[in-house]
Design a protein around this motif. Structure first.
Motif, PDB file in Angstrom:
ATOM      1  N   LEU A 166       0.836  -1.197   0.000  1.00  0.00           N
ATOM      2  CA  LEU A 166       0.000   0.000   0.000  1.00  0.00           C
ATOM      3  C   LEU A 166       0.874   1.252   0.000  1.00  0.00           C
ATOM      4  N   PRO A 167       0.519   2.262  -0.802  1.00  0.00           N
ATOM      5  CA  PRO A 167       1.334   3.471  -0.895  1.00  0.00           C
ATOM      6  C   PRO A 167       1.115   4.411   0.282  1.00  0.00           C
ATOM      7  N   HIS A 168       2.134   5.197   0.610  1.00  0.00           N
ATOM      8  CA  HIS A 168       2.005   6.268   1.588  1.00  0.00           C
ATOM      9  C   HIS A 168       1.545   7.538   0.869  1.00  0.00           C
ATOM     10  N   VAL A 169       0.688   8.287   1.516  1.00  0.00           N
ATOM     11  CA  VAL A 169       0.174   9.514   0.914  1.00  0.00           C
ATOM     12  C   VAL A 169       1.308  10.457   0.557  1.00  0.00           C
ATOM     13  N   TRP A 170       2.320  10.560   1.446  1.00  0.00           N
ATOM     14  CA  TRP A 170       3.430  11.473   1.185  1.00  0.00           C
ATOM     15  C   TRP A 170       4.209  11.070  -0.059  1.00  0.00           C
ATOM     16  N   HIS A 171       4.377   9.798  -0.269  1.00  0.00           N
ATOM     17  CA  HIS A 171       5.074   9.341  -1.473  1.00  0.00           C
ATOM     18  C   HIS A 171       4.293   9.730  -2.719  1.00  0.00           C
ATOM     19  N   LEU A 172       2.969   9.607  -2.666  1.00  0.00           N
ATOM     20  CA  LEU A 172       2.146   9.990  -3.808  1.00  0.00           C
ATOM     21  C   LEU A 172       2.243  11.487  -4.082  1.00  0.00           C
ATOM     22  N   LEU A 173       2.255  12.277  -3.010  1.00  0.00           N
ATOM     23  CA  LEU A 173       2.336  13.732  -3.182  1.00  0.00           C
ATOM     24  C   LEU A 173       3.699  14.159  -3.717  1.00  0.00           C
ATOM     25  N   PHE A 174       4.766  13.608  -3.147  1.00  0.00           N
ATOM     26  CA  PHE A 174       6.111  13.974  -3.585  1.00  0.00           C
ATOM     27  C   PHE A 174       6.375  13.543  -5.032  1.00  0.00           C
ATOM     28  N   SER A 175       5.731  12.461  -5.440  1.00  0.00           N
ATOM     29  CA  SER A 175       5.988  11.961  -6.793  1.00  0.00           C
ATOM     30  C   SER A 175       5.442  12.905  -7.872  1.00  0.00           C
ATOM     31  N   ILE A 176       4.536  13.793  -7.497  1.00  0.00           N
ATOM     32  CA  ILE A 176       3.978  14.746  -8.464  1.00  0.00           C
ATOM     33  C   ILE A 176       5.068  15.633  -9.055  1.00  0.00           C
ATOM     34  N   VAL A 177       6.057  15.967  -8.226  1.00  0.00           N
ATOM     35  CA  VAL A 177       7.130  16.860  -8.689  1.00  0.00           C
ATOM     36  C   VAL A 177       8.442  16.110  -8.905  1.00  0.00           C
ATOM     37  N   ALA A 178       8.427  14.796  -8.771  1.00  0.00           N
ATOM     38  CA  ALA A 178       9.658  14.016  -8.924  1.00  0.00           C
ATOM     39  C   ALA A 178       9.985  13.801 -10.397  1.00  0.00           C
ATOM     40  N   THR A 179      11.234  13.491 -10.651  1.00  0.00           N
ATOM     41  CA  THR A 179      11.635  13.105 -12.003  1.00  0.00           C
ATOM     42  C   THR A 179      11.228  11.652 -12.241  1.00  0.00           C
ATOM     43  N   GLN A 180      11.239  11.243 -13.483  1.00  0.00           N
ATOM     44  CA  GLN A 180      10.890   9.861 -13.810  1.00  0.00           C
ATOM     45  C   GLN A 180      12.060   8.930 -13.534  1.00  0.00           C
ATOM     46  N   SER A 181      11.746   7.721 -13.123  1.00  0.00           N
ATOM     47  CA  SER A 181      12.789   6.716 -12.935  1.00  0.00           C
ATOM     48  C   SER A 181      13.409   6.361 -14.278  1.00  0.00           C
TER      49      SER A 181
END
Length: 385
Positions: A14-29
């Motif tokens: 299950l994902p963490h909400v913070w990970h989902l939020l931070f991924s919005i501005v993250a670069t792609q793997s």
């Protein structure tokens, strides 16, 4: 041991909400954690598409309109959907009870079907298979080795180092939407629709996020969310297969965020594996044993697989699921295997192995509940057989 609400143990990560939020501005793997030096990664919707695209590109490079693919008979039939669309002959080679290829029978298959263009070796449940012998066989028959690392978190040891290509399925071990990674040498020309321009997000990703967030909320509140229905033990359930190869960018951004957590996830999975293993070994009876004799230092287990005697396995399967422990069987065998006496070991494995989740979204209370009840359910099944 804390009391848990029935059916509150999550089957998937299950994902963490913070990970989902931070991924919005993250670069792609870029896929670097899955690559050795001199390799590149291509992302697909699922690893099954990576396998089929690899076969297609290899045949094209060999200027062949048809091909032969050798793969183990203990294999997930759903993962073959894209490959069955190709002009290839699928040859299922037998495996042993230890999940390694039955090397003594490979030459018989070559005599009957011809030399394979592709030889697929599977690293079951995250444990390394016999890469050395597979490499030798491929050199002998002029085949390319394709490693199926769908159960592998990231490559370690010799996994993915010497083969022509390797495929991974991060979504099986990480809280990300469905995706597959195809890894091959930077020198290999690889043309695929998966490299087309990607959308930021798609419907499947939105549906995945909504479902997982609701599940996370319910799990954290110790509220039952699974309906308690148990699939029939011998029934092979096929889920919907998305025929779209490409993946949106948001899952790749989320994957980038999670790359820093891979070491932590490995530690947790290994710890949980050992807790379950200890309870199985305490039974001191041949009716239930771990599939693997040991847990090598570098291995990050996907699940805890255990062999169980035919006299109790169905009883244990249903009993565990009735008390909220999501025991499962694997895989949905190909139809060619089910009616073929030549592949008797694969059919026996399908009916004698149960898997237990040990992923990082489980809490210590979850694992203690699973371990305690697993031990009790097996002993009860022994008394009632």
């Amino acid at each position: 041991m804390a009391i848990l609400s029935k059916f509150s143990i999550p089957i998937a990560t299950l994902p963490h909400v913070w990970h989902l939020l931070f991924s919005i501005v993250a670069t792609q793997s870029s896929g670097n954690p899955w690559c050795h030096l001199g390799q590149k990664a291509v992302f697909f919707r699922r690893s099954a598409w990576g396998i089929s695209e690899a076969i297609k590109n290899l045949l094209k490079s060999r200027k062949k309109s048809k091909g032969i693919v050798y793969l183990p008979d203990y294999f997930c039939n759903q993962a073959l959907i894209p490959s069955r669309l190709l002009p290839v002959k699928l040859v299922f080679y037998p495996i042993t009870k230890d999940l390694t290829p039955e090397w003594s029978l490979l030459n018989d298959l070559v005599s009957q079907y011809g030399n394979p263009d592709v030889f697929i070796l599977v690293h079951y449940f995250g444990f390394p298979n016999d890469i050395k012998k597979a490499t030798q066989f491929c050199q002998q028959v002029g085949s390319k080795l394709l490693e199926d690392g769908a159960h592998v978190l990231v490559p370690y040891g010799e996994i993915g180092r010497h083969s022509w290509a390797t495929v991974y399925s991060p979504y099986k071990l990480l809280p990300v939407p469905q995706m597959g990674i195809f890894v091959t040498s930077e020198k290999v020309e690889f043309n695929s629709k998966a490299s087309d321009k990607k959308k930021l997000i798609d419907f499947d990703t939105c549906a995945w996020m909504g479902k997982r967030l609701i599940q996370s909320f319910l799990v954290n509140c110790k509220i039952s969310w699974r309906n308690g229905k148990v699939a029939q033990f011998e029934l092979d359930i096929e889920t919907e297969f998305n025929k779209n190869l490409t993946i949106s960018t948001f899952p790749l951004q989320l994957l980038k965020i999670l790359e820093s957590k891979l070491g932590e996830y490995k530690i947790i999975r290994r710890e949980y594996y050992k807790i379950i293993e200890e309870q199985i070994l305490l039974i001191k009876n041949d009716v239930a044993n771990p599939v693997f004799l040991s847990l090598p230092d570098d291995v990050c287990p996907y699940l805890f697989p255990m062999r169980m005697h035919s006299s109790i396995i169905e009883n244990v399967y249903y009993s565990l699921n009735r008390i909220g422990i999501p025991a499962q069987t694997w895989p949905d065998l190909p139809p060619e295997i089910k009616g073929n006496p030549y592949n008797k070991i694969a059919k026996k494995l399908r009916g004698s192995i149960l898997t237990i989740p040990i992923h990082q979204s489980l809490t210590k209370n979850h694992i203690e509940y699973i371990a305690h009840n697993l031990h009790g359910v097996i002993l009860e099944a022994l008394r009632n057989k």
